[in-house]
Design a protein around this motif. Structure first.
Motif, PDB file in Angstrom:
ATOM      1  N   GLN A  32       0.811  -1.200   0.000  1.00  0.00           N
ATOM      2  CA  GLN A  32       0.000   0.000   0.000  1.00  0.00           C
ATOM      3  C   GLN A  32       0.853   1.263   0.000  1.00  0.00           C
ATOM      4  OE1 GLN A  32      -3.432  -0.241  -0.207  1.00  0.00           O
ATOM      5  NE2 GLN A  32      -3.360   1.948  -0.636  1.00  0.00           N
ATOM      6  N   ALA A  33       1.980   1.199   0.729  1.00  0.00           N
ATOM      7  CA  ALA A  33       2.853   2.374   0.823  1.00  0.00           C
ATOM      8  C   ALA A  33       3.476   2.737  -0.524  1.00  0.00           C
ATOM      9  CB  ALA A  33       3.953   2.110   1.856  1.00  0.00           C
ATOM     10  N   ALA A  34       3.517   1.788  -1.441  1.00  0.00           N
ATOM     11  CA  ALA A  34       4.137   2.049  -2.733  1.00  0.00           C
ATOM     12  C   ALA A  34       3.128   2.514  -3.783  1.00  0.00           C
ATOM     13  CB  ALA A  34       4.835   0.781  -3.235  1.00  0.00           C
ATOM     14  N   ARG A  35       1.861   2.589  -3.418  1.00  0.00           N
ATOM     15  CA  ARG A  35       0.821   2.975  -4.380  1.00  0.00           C
ATOM     16  C   ARG A  35       0.529   4.474  -4.302  1.00  0.00           C
ATOM     17  NH1 ARG A  35      -3.880  -1.623  -3.603  1.00  0.00           N
ATOM     18  NH2 ARG A  35      -2.517  -3.322  -2.879  1.00  0.00           N
ATOM     19  N   LEU A  36       0.185   5.057  -5.435  1.00  0.00           N
ATOM     20  CA  LEU A  36      -0.237   6.455  -5.464  1.00  0.00           C
ATOM     21  C   LEU A  36      -1.600   6.585  -4.804  1.00  0.00           C
ATOM     22  CD1 LEU A  36       0.705   7.580  -9.093  1.00  0.00           C
ATOM     23  CD2 LEU A  36       1.758   8.339  -6.972  1.00  0.00           C
ATOM     24  N   ASP A  37      -1.784   7.635  -4.046  1.00  0.00           N
ATOM     25  CA  ASP A  37      -3.086   7.857  -3.410  1.00  0.00           C
ATOM     26  C   ASP A  37      -3.886   8.948  -4.123  1.00  0.00           C
ATOM     27  OD1 ASP A  37      -1.592  10.029  -2.745  1.00  0.00           O
ATOM     28  OD2 ASP A  37      -1.711   9.766  -0.576  1.00  0.00           O
TER      29      ASP A  37
END
Length: 451
Positions: A32-37
């Motif tokens: 999740q930390a590597a995904r764009l929000d």
């Protein structure tokens, strides 16, 4: 014009077919930390001239290798490539040639591959070479996989002097094959880890992997390692990242290496911002059927005339998937051609002269820099690349030199982040492109950052 022609109904139907509730489910393996929000931060559309202007401005921020004193190495080297190499590879029949499935219309391509293989086999000291791989790192992994198939074992011992990027590729691939990799970090001293490698060999070892010269520029005697590996039924894999060195030092094949792989970028290819490059792969003839990639061979046609064919293509594109030795590469044809043309222009005598010039230049630089207060030369032997121990951390020192227009080596802190014992290490490569003025500028820049 729509660039994404699928409708929402199309996407819903595809998701239902594969059993996914949403598109996000397709990315569940991405942390999740590597995904764009939010949306991708890209500018709106612009005219062709505006885009060219903006990209040109971005490109001018680069410090181009040929416009500054250049002492970077660690697997990618700046050598002079004759203009004739680039001219010849841009001939239409070379630039557009593809897989030579039909030998009757691909004789030129096949002959180029055959000549390339002959040059690589002789350079690396082996009986047979393939028609190239993607690059040195993937060739290194393919060699480990080949050793597994030959020995029916899964434990590979990697020298601490193996390039960390090559190690990273092997680690990534080993997750899928179950290979066990015995790893170690290098130490800032003149001794190689040959004794550790020999002591680590056991009945489960498939191969010992040694870089030659290694990441610190040290030159390992491969013969005793080969002897110990063979006594245990294992193979020796030698990795060469600077093939010009083989114009001056003994080839790995001569010292007993079973598989020799490497990066051919130094000869004919150029730096090219990191790629494309060309992987070299050679081995003993008895192992040829386990060699990945493709092999061009010489034959005669029905009329007795000399001709060339694909003798071996152990890729799933050509044979049953379960029998394939590799699926990552056919060959890097255009870069292999550049390598072959440059090597042909040099000849054996020219390669030896080039190697001697590289070594002589490197000795000059090493002697001058080692006289600076607090600077210590780590190597007791090297080709054109050596390591200094600085009295300060090397990474900010190289940054400061780059800000002053001097590309003064590669810091080990960049290659091994977080390893305190290596943070003062600076690896310096010196080729025939380095002038006396470059050396003066480098010495002055390093003296300034150490003051």
């Amino acid at each position: 014009m729509r660039y994404l022609p699928l409708s929402d109904d199309d996407r819903a139907s595809m998701l239902a077919t594969i059993g996914a509730k949403s598109i996000d489910d397709l990315f569940c393996d991405v942390p999740q930390a590597a995904r764009l929000d939010g949306p991708v931060d890209l500018p709106m559309h612009a005219s062709e001239m505006a885009v060219e202007r903006q990209l040109g401005a971005l490109a001018r921020k680069n410090l181009v290798a040929g416009e500054a004193p250049f002492f970077l190495g660690c697997g990618a080297y700046r050598h002079h490539v004759p203009a004739s190499v680039d001219h010849l590879i841009q001939r239409g029949e070379f630039l557009t040639s593809y897989t030579p499935y039909q030998p009757e219309i691909a004789q030129g391509t096949l002959q180029v591959l055959f000549e390339f293989q002959s040059q690589v086999a002789r350079l690396l000291g082996c009986e047979v070479a393939n028609a190239s791989m993607y690059d040195g790192s993937t060739a290194c992994w393919e060699a480990i996989g080949m050793a597994r198939r030959i020995t029916k074992r899964k434990r590979a011992i990697l020298s601490s002097g193996l390039h960390p990027h090559y190690v990273a590729v092997a680690q990534t691939m080993a997750k899928f094959t179950g290979d066990e990799l015995d790893l170690a970090l290098p130490e800032l001293d003149a001794a190689t880890d040959a004794e550790r490698l020999i002591a680590s060999i056991d009945a489960e070892t498939s191969a010992v992997v040694v870089q030659y010269p290694d990441i610190l520029g040290r030159i390992t005697d491969l013969a005793p390692i080969a002897e110990a590996a063979h006594a245990a039924g294992a193979l020796l894999i030698a990795v060469v990242t600077e093939p010009v060195a083989l114009g001056l030092i003994k080839s790995p094949g001569e010292m007993g290496a079973d598989i020799v792989v490497g990066e051919g970028q130094s000869i004919g290819v150029g730096l090219q911002f990191g790629g494309p490059y060309v992987g070299l792969f050679a081995c003993r003839e008895k192992h040829v059927r386990q060699m990945p990639g493709r092999l061009a061979g010489e034959t005669v046609d029905a009329e007795g005339q000399r001709g060339f064919v694909l003798t071996l293509s152990t890729r799933e594109q050509h044979i049953r998937r379960e029998k394939a030795t590799s699926n990552i590469c056919t060959n890097s044809g255009l870069c292999a051609l550049a390598f072959s043309i440059h090597m042909t222009l040099l000849g054996e005598k020219g390669l030896r002269q080039l190697a001697a010039l590289n070594h002589a230049r490197a000795v000059t630089v090493a002697e001058r820099l080692a006289k600076l207060p607090g600077v210590e030369l780590v190597n007791d032997a090297f080709f054109n690349e050596f390591t200094l121990r600085l009295p300060v951390e090397a990474r900010p020192a190289t940054r400061a030199m780059a800000d002053n227009g001097v590309l003064g080596g590669v810091s080990l802190g960049r290659l091994y982040p977080g390893t305190g014992a290596l943070e003062n290490g600076l690896v310096i490569a010196v080729t025939e492109t380095v002038s006396d003025a470059d050396i003066d500028a480098f010495e002055a820049a390093l003296k300034e950052v150490l003051a």
